[in-house]
Design a protein around this motif. Structure first.
Motif, mmCIF file in Angstrom:
data_model
loop_
_atom_site.group_PDB
_atom_site.id
_atom_site.type_symbol
_atom_site.label_atom_id
_atom_site.label_comp_id
_atom_site.label_asym_id
_atom_site.label_seq_id
_atom_site.Cartn_x
_atom_site.Cartn_y
_atom_site.Cartn_z
ATOM 1 N N THR A 36 1.679 9.142 -6.075
ATOM 2 C CA THR A 36 1.919 10.545 -5.717
ATOM 3 C C THR A 36 3.093 11.126 -6.496
ATOM 4 O O THR A 36 3.087 12.311 -6.845
ATOM 5 C CB THR A 36 2.180 10.676 -4.212
ATOM 6 O OG1 THR A 36 3.215 9.762 -3.804
ATOM 7 C CG2 THR A 36 0.918 10.408 -3.413
ATOM 8 N N ASN B 95 0.829 -1.206 0.000
ATOM 9 C CA ASN B 95 0.000 0.000 0.000
ATOM 10 C C ASN B 95 0.865 1.259 0.000
ATOM 11 O O ASN B 95 0.592 2.216 -0.740
ATOM 12 C CB ASN B 95 -0.922 0.011 1.216
ATOM 13 C CG ASN B 95 -2.036 -1.010 1.122
ATOM 14 O OD1 ASN B 95 -2.397 -1.461 0.035
ATOM 15 N ND2 ASN B 95 -2.591 -1.390 2.259
ATOM 16 N N SER B 96 1.905 1.282 0.826
ATOM 17 C CA SER B 96 2.790 2.449 0.883
ATOM 18 C C SER B 96 3.537 2.638 -0.428
ATOM 19 O O SER B 96 3.739 3.771 -0.883
ATOM 20 C CB SER B 96 3.787 2.301 2.035
ATOM 21 O OG SER B 96 3.136 2.327 3.284
ATOM 22 N N MET C 60 -7.338 4.144 -2.672
ATOM 23 C CA MET C 60 -6.034 4.678 -3.070
ATOM 24 C C MET C 60 -6.204 5.955 -3.868
ATOM 25 O O MET C 60 -5.423 6.917 -3.711
ATOM 26 C CB MET C 60 -5.271 3.633 -3.878
ATOM 27 C CG MET C 60 -3.849 4.039 -4.250
ATOM 28 S SD MET C 60 -2.805 4.392 -2.808
ATOM 29 C CE MET C 60 -2.812 2.789 -1.985
ATOM 30 N N LYS D 238 2.529 1.631 -3.507
ATOM 31 C CA LYS D 238 1.583 2.132 -4.507
ATOM 32 C C LYS D 238 1.295 3.606 -4.288
ATOM 33 O O LYS D 238 1.271 4.398 -5.243
ATOM 34 C CB LYS D 238 0.276 1.335 -4.450
ATOM 35 C CG LYS D 238 0.338 -0.046 -5.020
ATOM 36 C CD LYS D 238 -1.061 -0.623 -5.232
ATOM 37 C CE LYS D 238 -1.836 -0.683 -3.935
ATOM 38 N NZ LYS D 238 -3.178 -1.286 -4.132
ATOM 39 N N TYR D 239 1.074 3.978 -3.039
ATOM 40 C CA TYR D 239 0.786 5.381 -2.730
ATOM 41 C C TYR D 239 1.955 6.276 -3.140
ATOM 42 O O TYR D 239 1.757 7.345 -3.730
ATOM 43 C CB TYR D 239 0.505 5.510 -1.229
ATOM 44 C CG TYR D 239 0.323 6.932 -0.756
ATOM 45 C CD1 TYR D 239 -0.889 7.584 -0.920
ATOM 46 C CD2 TYR D 239 1.365 7.616 -0.132
ATOM 47 C CE1 TYR D 239 -1.064 8.889 -0.475
ATOM 48 C CE2 TYR D 239 1.203 8.909 0.306
ATOM 49 C CZ TYR D 239 -0.016 9.540 0.135
ATOM 50 O OH TYR D 239 -0.178 10.838 0.563
ATOM 51 N N THR D 240 3.170 5.836 -2.856
ATOM 52 C CA THR D 240 4.345 6.625 -3.215
ATOM 53 C C THR D 240 4.472 6.775 -4.724
ATOM 54 O O THR D 240 4.740 7.871 -5.238
ATOM 55 C CB THR D 240 5.613 5.979 -2.637
ATOM 56 O OG1 THR D 240 5.488 5.858 -1.221
ATOM 57 C CG2 THR D 240 6.844 6.810 -2.957
ATOM 58 N N SER E 58 -4.307 8.596 6.237
ATOM 59 C CA SER E 58 -5.046 7.341 6.279
ATOM 60 C C SER E 58 -5.816 7.204 7.593
ATOM 61 O O SER E 58 -6.974 6.770 7.611
ATOM 62 C CB SER E 58 -4.078 6.161 6.108
ATOM 63 O OG SER E 58 -4.740 4.930 6.275
ATOM 64 N N GLY F 192 5.877 9.824 0.890
ATOM 65 C CA GLY F 192 4.985 8.725 0.535
ATOM 66 C C GLY F 192 5.080 7.559 1.498
ATOM 67 O O GLY F 192 4.067 7.026 1.956
ATOM 68 N N THR G 263 -0.751 1.501 6.106
ATOM 69 C CA THR G 263 0.579 1.830 5.619
ATOM 70 C C THR G 263 1.628 1.251 6.565
ATOM 71 O O THR G 263 1.297 0.688 7.616
ATOM 72 C CB THR G 263 0.770 3.355 5.533
ATOM 73 O OG1 THR G 263 0.676 3.920 6.864
ATOM 74 C CG2 THR G 263 -0.305 3.979 4.654
ATOM 75 N N LEU H 14 -6.754 8.757 -1.399
ATOM 76 C CA LEU H 14 -5.512 9.145 -0.724
ATOM 77 C C LEU H 14 -4.626 9.989 -1.633
ATOM 78 O O LEU H 14 -4.017 10.979 -1.189
ATOM 79 C CB LEU H 14 -4.754 7.896 -0.273
ATOM 80 C CG LEU H 14 -5.302 7.157 0.950
ATOM 81 C CD1 LEU H 14 -4.607 5.817 1.116
ATOM 82 C CD2 LEU H 14 -5.136 8.004 2.207
ATOM 83 N N VAL H 15 -4.532 9.617 -2.899
ATOM 84 C CA VAL H 15 -3.693 10.363 -3.837
ATOM 85 C C VAL H 15 -4.275 11.752 -4.088
ATOM 86 O O VAL H 15 -3.543 12.742 -4.167
ATOM 87 C CB VAL H 15 -3.540 9.580 -5.153
ATOM 88 C CG1 VAL H 15 -2.805 10.414 -6.196
ATOM 89 C CG2 VAL H 15 -2.782 8.283 -4.901
#
Length: 313
Positions: A96, A88-89, A175, A91-93, A250, A243, A266, A178-179
């Motif tokens: 972003t 998850n972290s 996701m 993908k988020y990074t 979250s 990220g 995360t 969050l982005v």
């Protein structure tokens, strides 16, 4: 013995004061004097906590009981929940980075253009979200992306003819939320970095390019992008760190650290769950050390990739 003359005493005091002044204003001592507060704060607020975390990662830390257990915490670390938090972290990074690098760069170029009007207004408008508390922003976004038909985003999608969505109940939509929150908060900050870099590029280069008949794209790709490389790498680096260290956004979106099927969990959230919610400080420290190593390796790798360790000719 005859008393010393006033001239000799005055001369001696003057020499002493001159010696003390020379020490205070010494070019060899002055740098250490100014760097000393940073060194003290570094050891107190970074080096010591990291050393303590490394030590606790090899321990079982319970109330009133500390026991060394070797690598047991690191063996327990590699479990499906941690891997999901890591994924998850990551993908988020990645998402972003795809937003927080090119979008602020393009906006900065537009705002730096001579033909752009109301520059100060747009700069202020884009930067204001960065001044907003992440707690307030997370609460507002939780309401805007709610599951009810009356929430802002569901009202919008239903107006377009689609069905209402469970924004915070499905992995992909969560996701996306969050982005969007990250983009809303940090585009203005990265915009300022790129604006500062654009201000340092000599105007003569663009004027020479205009004389040679260069197009707007050629000026952007052959002048702006290369000369913004140090700023771009800096923004890229802090975005990677931001990220992987994301937690509060979250936590506020799901009103806690328990999202459906851990779709919003995360690495820092997993650290918080083990270290504080379950009082397993040993495993929580192991999660923190793993996060430190992951971000360190990724940061060094991207700096090496972009040639930051290469000596300039």
């Amino acid at each position: 013995m005859a008393n010393s003359s006033p001239e000799i005493v005055k001369s001696t005091e003057l020499k002493g004061n001159t010696k003390r002044s020379s020490v205070l204003y010494s070019q060899q001592i002055a740098p250490y004097f100014f760097v000393f507060p940073f060194i003290v704060s570094f050891f107190i607020f970074f080096a010591y906590p990291v050393f303590s975390a490394i030590t606790m990662s090899f321990q079982s830390v319970l109330p009133g009981q500390v026991e060394y257990i070797g690598l047991e915490n690191y063996r327990d670390l590699w479990n499906p929940t941690f891997m999901k938090a890591l994924w998850n972290s990551t993908k988020y990074t990645l998402f972003t980075l795809l937003v927080l690098i090119p979008v602020p760069l393009v906006l900065a170029v537009f705002l730096n253009s001579k033909v752009m009007v109301a520059k100060n207004f747009f700069r202020s408008t884009l930067f204001i979200p960065a001044l907003t508390s992440v707690v307030v922003a997370g609460t507002v976004f939780r309401l805007a992306f709610g599951e009810l038909e009356g929430s802002l985003m569901n009202t919008f999608v239903m107006w377009l003819g689609f069905e209402k969505q469970r924004w915070l109940g499905q992995s992909g939509l969560a996701m996306f939320t969050l982005v969007i929150l990250a983009a809303w908060r940090w585009i203005g900050v990265n915009l300022l970095y790129f604006m500062a870099g654009l201000q340092s590029i000599p105007r003569e280069l663009y004027e020479s390019a205009d004389i040679d008949g260069a197009s707007t794209w050629n000026k952007f790709s052959r002048i702006t992008i290369p000369l913004l490389k140090p700023i771009s790498i800096y923004v890229f680096t802090i975005s990677i760190y931001g990220g992987y260290s994301m937690f509060t956004e979250s936590y506020m979106l799901w009103s806690g650290n328990r999202s459906p099927n851990d779709i919003g969990l995360t690495i820092v959230g997993y650290l918080y769950r083990n270290g504080l919610e379950q009082n397993n400080l040993g495993l929580g420290s192991a999660v923190g050390i793993a996060l430190l190593l992951i971000t360190f390796v990724i940061t060094i790798g991207q700096l090496k990739l972009f040639g930051m360790f290469r000596k300039e000719e």
